[in-house]
Write a protein that holds these residues in place. Structure first.
Motif, PDB file in Angstrom:
ATOM      1  N   HIS A  70      10.729 -54.522  88.593  1.00  0.00           N
ATOM      2  CA  HIS A  70      11.533 -55.737  88.761  1.00  0.00           C
ATOM      3  C   HIS A  70      11.796 -56.352  87.387  1.00  0.00           C
ATOM      4  O   HIS A  70      10.861 -56.627  86.638  1.00  0.00           O
ATOM      5  N   ASN A  92      13.270 -59.374  86.488  1.00  0.00           N
ATOM      6  CA  ASN A  92      13.077 -60.816  86.311  1.00  0.00           C
ATOM      7  C   ASN A  92      11.607 -61.211  86.455  1.00  0.00           C
ATOM      8  O   ASN A  92      11.205 -61.851  87.422  1.00  0.00           O
ATOM      9  N   ARG A 116      17.222 -55.789  97.683  1.00  0.00           N
ATOM     10  CA  ARG A 116      17.548 -56.426  98.958  1.00  0.00           C
ATOM     11  C   ARG A 116      17.990 -55.433 100.021  1.00  0.00           C
ATOM     12  O   ARG A 116      17.945 -55.727 101.204  1.00  0.00           O
ATOM     13  N   TYR A 117      18.445 -54.257  99.589  1.00  0.00           N
ATOM     14  CA  TYR A 117      18.965 -53.272 100.527  1.00  0.00           C
ATOM     15  C   TYR A 117      17.823 -52.352 100.969  1.00  0.00           C
ATOM     16  O   TYR A 117      17.209 -51.683 100.133  1.00  0.00           O
ATOM     17  N   LYS A 144      15.877 -50.074  98.454  1.00  0.00           N
ATOM     18  CA  LYS A 144      14.610 -50.676  98.048  1.00  0.00           C
ATOM     19  C   LYS A 144      13.470 -49.661  98.139  1.00  0.00           C
ATOM     20  O   LYS A 144      12.629 -49.573  97.233  1.00  0.00           O
ATOM     21  N   LYS A 161      17.458 -55.279  88.476  1.00  0.00           N
ATOM     22  CA  LYS A 161      17.542 -56.667  88.920  1.00  0.00           C
ATOM     23  C   LYS A 161      17.079 -56.794  90.368  1.00  0.00           C
ATOM     24  O   LYS A 161      17.277 -55.884  91.171  1.00  0.00           O
ATOM     25  N   PRO A 162      16.474 -57.923  90.725  1.00  0.00           N
ATOM     26  CA  PRO A 162      15.924 -58.107  92.075  1.00  0.00           C
ATOM     27  C   PRO A 162      16.920 -57.922  93.203  1.00  0.00           C
ATOM     28  O   PRO A 162      16.542 -57.526  94.299  1.00  0.00           O
ATOM     29  N   ASN A 163      18.212 -58.195  92.950  1.00  0.00           N
ATOM     30  CA  ASN A 163      19.185 -58.076  94.044  1.00  0.00           C
ATOM     31  C   ASN A 163      19.313 -56.649  94.563  1.00  0.00           C
ATOM     32  O   ASN A 163      19.708 -56.435  95.716  1.00  0.00           O
ATOM     33  N   LEU A 164      18.970 -55.666  93.736  1.00  0.00           N
ATOM     34  CA  LEU A 164      19.029 -54.273  94.190  1.00  0.00           C
ATOM     35  C   LEU A 164      17.944 -53.969  95.224  1.00  0.00           C
ATOM     36  O   LEU A 164      18.066 -53.023  95.997  1.00  0.00           O
TER      37      LEU A 164
END
Length: 207
Positions: A121, A123, A106-107, A111, A101-104
């Motif tokens: 990715h 989504n 963000r770090y 990343k 998921k894209p939220n992973l």
């Protein structure tokens, strides 16, 4: 409590070490083949994820029915969660790409590691997901997909004739405890790596 703090220290120390590995010469040298570089990258990832799972005292048992063939394969499992994905990164033989998921992404450090591991990715339109999965297979890297993406699996096997390797896990639902603060607990986990099959045989077995 002791195991919780020991695991926390292990994760922090290992994560700091990973910053040095990110810029390791062998992981960035363009003269090294894609396949070899992926093996090196996944070895670092394996050590980290195995440590995270093993530190609490969990026992992993791998049941592999048959030796895997040379070249990329398509690992396929019923469903995936972060814990199961972490477990499989640490214990499957072949380096593989998977969807996250894209939220992973963000770090910053995570990343960079996900990009090095050629993680996809999640989504995105199916056409884009299929194209990215094709790129991984063409480069010699295996992929891990769930049954929800059987249409992508069928397209990949039709074009590249890759064998499917069904994966089943048990015990992973008991690894994490706690409603607010999640903690890893010691449990027995089994990973069943089935014999490679082709898509038609897999569909018959699932019917």
């Amino acid at each position: 409590m002791f195991r919780y703090w020991f695991l926390t220290i292990y994760v922090v120390v290992s994560f700091l070490k990973s910053m040095r590995h990110l810029y390791d010469h062998e992981l960035t040298d363009p003269r090294i083949s894609y396949t070899k570089r992926m093996h090196l990258i996944h070895e670092h990832a394996k050590r980290f994820t195995r440590g995270c799972i093993d530190q609490p005292g969990s026992v992993m048992t791998i049941h592999q029915q048959k030796k895997l063939p040379e070249g990329p394969v398509i690992y396929i499992t019923k469903e995936l969660c972060p814990v199961t994905t972490t477990l499989l990164i640490g214990h499957l033989e072949k380096p593989f790409a998977f969807m996250a998921k894209p939220n992973l992404f963000r770090y910053p450090i995570l990343k960079q590691w996900l990009k090095k591991m050629a993680v996809i990715h999640q989504n995105q339109p199916d056409e884009v997901l299929l194209e990215e999965a094709k790129q991984r297979i063409m480069s010699g890297q295996s992929v891990l997909l769930t049954e929800a993406y059987c249409h992508i699996v069928e397209a990949l096997t039709e074009e590249y004739d890759c064998p499917l390797v069904p994966i089943e896990t048990s015990g992973t639902d008991r690894l994490l405890t706690g409603k607010i603060v999640k903690r890893l607990r010691p449990v027995n986990v089994d990973i069943h790596i089935k014999a490679p099959v082709m898509i038609s045989d897999y569909a018959q077995k699932r019917a």
